[in-house]
Design an enzyme around this catalytic site. Structure first.
Site, PDB file in Angstrom:
ATOM      1  N   LYS A  90      70.180  10.166  -7.364  1.00 57.92           N
ATOM      2  CA  LYS A  90      69.383  11.004  -8.266  1.00 57.92           C
ATOM      3  C   LYS A  90      69.400  12.477  -7.858  1.00 57.92           C
ATOM      4  O   LYS A  90      69.083  13.348  -8.671  1.00 57.92           O
ATOM      5  CB  LYS A  90      67.947  10.496  -8.344  1.00 57.92           C
ATOM      6  CG  LYS A  90      67.128  10.622  -7.071  1.00 57.92           C
ATOM      7  CD  LYS A  90      65.744  10.026  -7.262  1.00 57.92           C
ATOM      8  CE  LYS A  90      64.922  10.083  -5.980  1.00 57.92           C
ATOM      9  NZ  LYS A  90      64.653  11.463  -5.533  1.00 57.92           N
ATOM     10  N   ASP A  91      69.774  12.774  -6.602  1.00 55.82           N
ATOM     11  CA  ASP A  91      69.857  14.165  -6.139  1.00 55.82           C
ATOM     12  C   ASP A  91      71.203  14.806  -6.442  1.00 55.82           C
ATOM     13  O   ASP A  91      71.371  16.006  -6.253  1.00 55.82           O
ATOM     14  CB  ASP A  91      69.626  14.232  -4.617  1.00 55.82           C
ATOM     15  CG  ASP A  91      68.227  13.809  -4.205  1.00 55.82           C
ATOM     16  OD1 ASP A  91      67.304  13.960  -5.026  1.00 55.82           O
ATOM     17  OD2 ASP A  91      68.065  13.320  -3.072  1.00 55.82           O
ATOM     18  N   ARG A 145      58.896  15.056 -14.023  1.00 58.65           N
ATOM     19  CA  ARG A 145      59.116  13.836 -14.806  1.00 58.65           C
ATOM     20  C   ARG A 145      57.937  12.884 -14.669  1.00 58.65           C
ATOM     21  O   ARG A 145      57.437  12.330 -15.662  1.00 58.65           O
ATOM     22  CB  ARG A 145      60.404  13.154 -14.324  1.00 58.65           C
ATOM     23  CG  ARG A 145      60.606  11.740 -14.863  1.00 58.65           C
ATOM     24  CD  ARG A 145      61.773  11.049 -14.155  1.00 58.65           C
ATOM     25  NE  ARG A 145      61.549  10.862 -12.728  1.00 58.65           N
ATOM     26  CZ  ARG A 145      60.857   9.855 -12.207  1.00 58.65           C
ATOM     27  NH1 ARG A 145      60.296   8.949 -12.984  1.00 58.65           N
ATOM     28  NH2 ARG A 145      60.726   9.738 -10.897  1.00 58.65           N
ATOM     29  N   ARG A 146      57.498  12.667 -13.437  1.00 55.08           N
ATOM     30  CA  ARG A 146      56.357  11.772 -13.220  1.00 55.08           C
ATOM     31  C   ARG A 146      55.076  12.371 -13.794  1.00 55.08           C
ATOM     32  O   ARG A 146      54.263  11.662 -14.387  1.00 55.08           O
ATOM     33  CB  ARG A 146      56.200  11.490 -11.722  1.00 55.08           C
ATOM     34  CG  ARG A 146      57.295  10.597 -11.155  1.00 55.08           C
ATOM     35  CD  ARG A 146      57.208  10.494  -9.646  1.00 55.08           C
ATOM     36  NE  ARG A 146      58.220   9.581  -9.103  1.00 55.08           N
ATOM     37  CZ  ARG A 146      58.761   9.685  -7.909  1.00 55.08           C
ATOM     38  NH1 ARG A 146      58.415  10.697  -7.111  1.00 55.08           N
ATOM     39  NH2 ARG A 146      59.662   8.813  -7.486  1.00 55.08           N
ATOM     40  N   ARG A 167      54.794  18.216  -1.902  1.00 54.61           N
ATOM     41  CA  ARG A 167      56.117  18.091  -1.294  1.00 54.61           C
ATOM     42  C   ARG A 167      55.959  17.293  -0.016  1.00 54.61           C
ATOM     43  O   ARG A 167      54.852  17.021   0.427  1.00 54.61           O
ATOM     44  CB  ARG A 167      56.700  19.476  -0.930  1.00 54.61           C
ATOM     45  CG  ARG A 167      57.217  20.326  -2.070  1.00 54.61           C
ATOM     46  CD  ARG A 167      58.606  19.996  -2.572  1.00 54.61           C
ATOM     47  NE  ARG A 167      59.591  19.589  -1.605  1.00 54.61           N
ATOM     48  CZ  ARG A 167      60.507  20.389  -1.076  1.00 54.61           C
ATOM     49  NH1 ARG A 167      60.544  21.674  -1.386  1.00 54.61           N
ATOM     50  NH2 ARG A 167      61.410  19.912  -0.256  1.00 54.61           N
ATOM     51  N   ARG A 173      53.355  12.290   2.273  1.00 55.26           N
ATOM     52  CA  ARG A 173      52.764  12.013   0.961  1.00 55.26           C
ATOM     53  C   ARG A 173      51.725  10.899   1.031  1.00 55.26           C
ATOM     54  O   ARG A 173      50.630  11.019   0.483  1.00 55.26           O
ATOM     55  CB  ARG A 173      53.869  11.681  -0.042  1.00 55.26           C
ATOM     56  CG  ARG A 173      54.796  12.855  -0.278  1.00 55.26           C
ATOM     57  CD  ARG A 173      55.832  12.571  -1.338  1.00 55.26           C
ATOM     58  NE  ARG A 173      56.808  13.664  -1.406  1.00 55.26           N
ATOM     59  CZ  ARG A 173      57.431  14.058  -2.507  1.00 55.26           C
ATOM     60  NH1 ARG A 173      57.186  13.460  -3.650  1.00 55.26           N
ATOM     61  NH2 ARG A 173      58.296  15.042  -2.480  1.00 55.26           N
ATOM     62  N   CYS A 260      67.767  17.930 -11.918  1.00 52.64           N
ATOM     63  CA  CYS A 260      66.946  16.804 -11.477  1.00 52.64           C
ATOM     64  C   CYS A 260      65.485  17.181 -11.344  1.00 52.64           C
ATOM     65  O   CYS A 260      64.649  16.325 -11.084  1.00 52.64           O
ATOM     66  CB  CYS A 260      67.480  16.223 -10.164  1.00 52.64           C
ATOM     67  SG  CYS A 260      67.361  17.322  -8.761  1.00 52.64           S
TER      68      CYS A 260
END
Length: 334
Positions: A90-91, A145-146, A167, A173, A260
């Site tokens: 995805k990166d 997106r989330r 981040r 997190r 992305c």
């Protein structure tokens, strides 16, 4: 015996695998390294490389997202400092640089997003509990997106929910939740599984609620096109259904001209008789508007499969653009 002295065969030189330094990247690269050793008999040495995305403290949306975790690894490949690299797919930017080959896309892990919440509550339970306390549920994520999909979910239910930009690595997190600074965070299920931390997941977010990032849960193994022998060896790790599925997702992303860090989600899934279904979402981060569309078609798993998949992704992107996706993304050049 003929009396000739025995000569010892020199051990095979170690292959140098370039990886980011994060615990997740090291875990993913370690998995690949073990498989490469099993297939080739050659030892693999992990070479830790710091990327711009690892050192910058800016939000991914501000630094562009696309390529920030990849470019330093690609530089090391092209300069001959490493033999191959492992990325979270995805990166990976959708444009492939000259001289590098996507040698393998191994079988995909769980592509879903996961909620890690205080007291192990589900999203519904968390929102309901905190509404009773007179405040919104504060949920951390670094992904527009989330944010877009969480906020759209909350708006549709008139639920009290606040998304908070964060981040940091997985420990950081989840630490926000443990310390009580946030009520929950959203992370990729694949990453938690690969780190052996799936027990900390409160809820898997189904695809009706939240589609993943294009390529989420998949890995990309890259090497130089000049090293044909290594390219062929790495290709043994390739999983054709995964490669074709992510090709459709990434074609949609490329046709939208989105990076992305854009609020774009896509997931391609296989149905019966080799039919591929591609679901796409484009939204704005505050959730006021969310476009959801799907496309499907039969894919023959032959040398044309990726081209077929890319055509499916491109066609769905055109439909999304016709419905106003460019305005929602806010970062498309035209």
């Amino acid at each position: 015996m003929n009396g000739q002295p025995l000569t010892e065969q020199a051990p095979a030189a170690a292959l140098r695998l370039g990886t980011r330094r994060s615990a997740l990247a090291m875990a993913q690269s370690g998995m690949v390294a073990r498989e490469v050793t099993r297939l080739t008999g050659r030892p693999v040495e992990l070479v830790e490389i710091t990327t711009y995305g690892d050192t910058s403290r800016e939000a991914l949306a501000q630094i562009g997202g696309t390529g920030v975790f990849v470019s330093a690894l690609r530089d090391a490949l092209q300069e001959g400092r490493i033999d191959f690299a492992v990325h979270s797919l995805k990166d990976l930017p959708t444009a492939a640089p000259e001289g590098l080959a996507l040698a393998a896309v191994p079988v995909r892990e769980d592509a879903r997003d996961a909620l890690v919440a205080a007291e192990g509550l589900t999203l519904d339970e968390l929102v309901e509990k905190l509404a009773g306390a007179g405040r919104p549920a504060r949920i951390g994520t670094g992904s527009p997106r989330r944010m877009a999909q969480l906020n759209a979910w909350a708006r549709a239910r008139e639920a009290q929910l606040e998304t908070v930009a964060i981040r940091g690595n997985v420990d950081t997190r989840i630490g926000y939740v443990s310390a009580g600074e946030l009520d929950a965070v959203v992370l990729a299920t694949a990453g938690l599984n690969r780190l052996g931390r799936s027990a900390e997941i409160s809820q898997h977010l189904d695809h009706e609620l939240m589609l993943p990032a294009p390529g989420q849960g998949a890995l990309a193994i890259e090497c130089t096109t000049a090293n044909a022998e290594l390219t062929a060896a790495l290709a043994l790790l390739d999983h054709a259904p995964t490669r074709v599925a992510v090709a459709a997702e990434r074609a949609l992303l490329a046709a939208l001209e989105a990076g992305c860090s854009a609020p774009v989600a896509a997931l391609a899934t296989w149905g019966r008789e080799n039919e591929l279904q591609l679901d796409g979402v484009v939204g704005d981060p505050d959730g006021t508007a969310l476009l959801k569309m799907s496309a499907n078609g039969p894919i023959v798993l032959d040398e044309t499969a990726e081209r077929q998949a890319r055509a499916l992704g491109h066609a769905l992107a055109v439909r999304l653009l016709d419905a106003g996706a460019a305005t929602l993304m806010g970062e498309r050049a035209r």
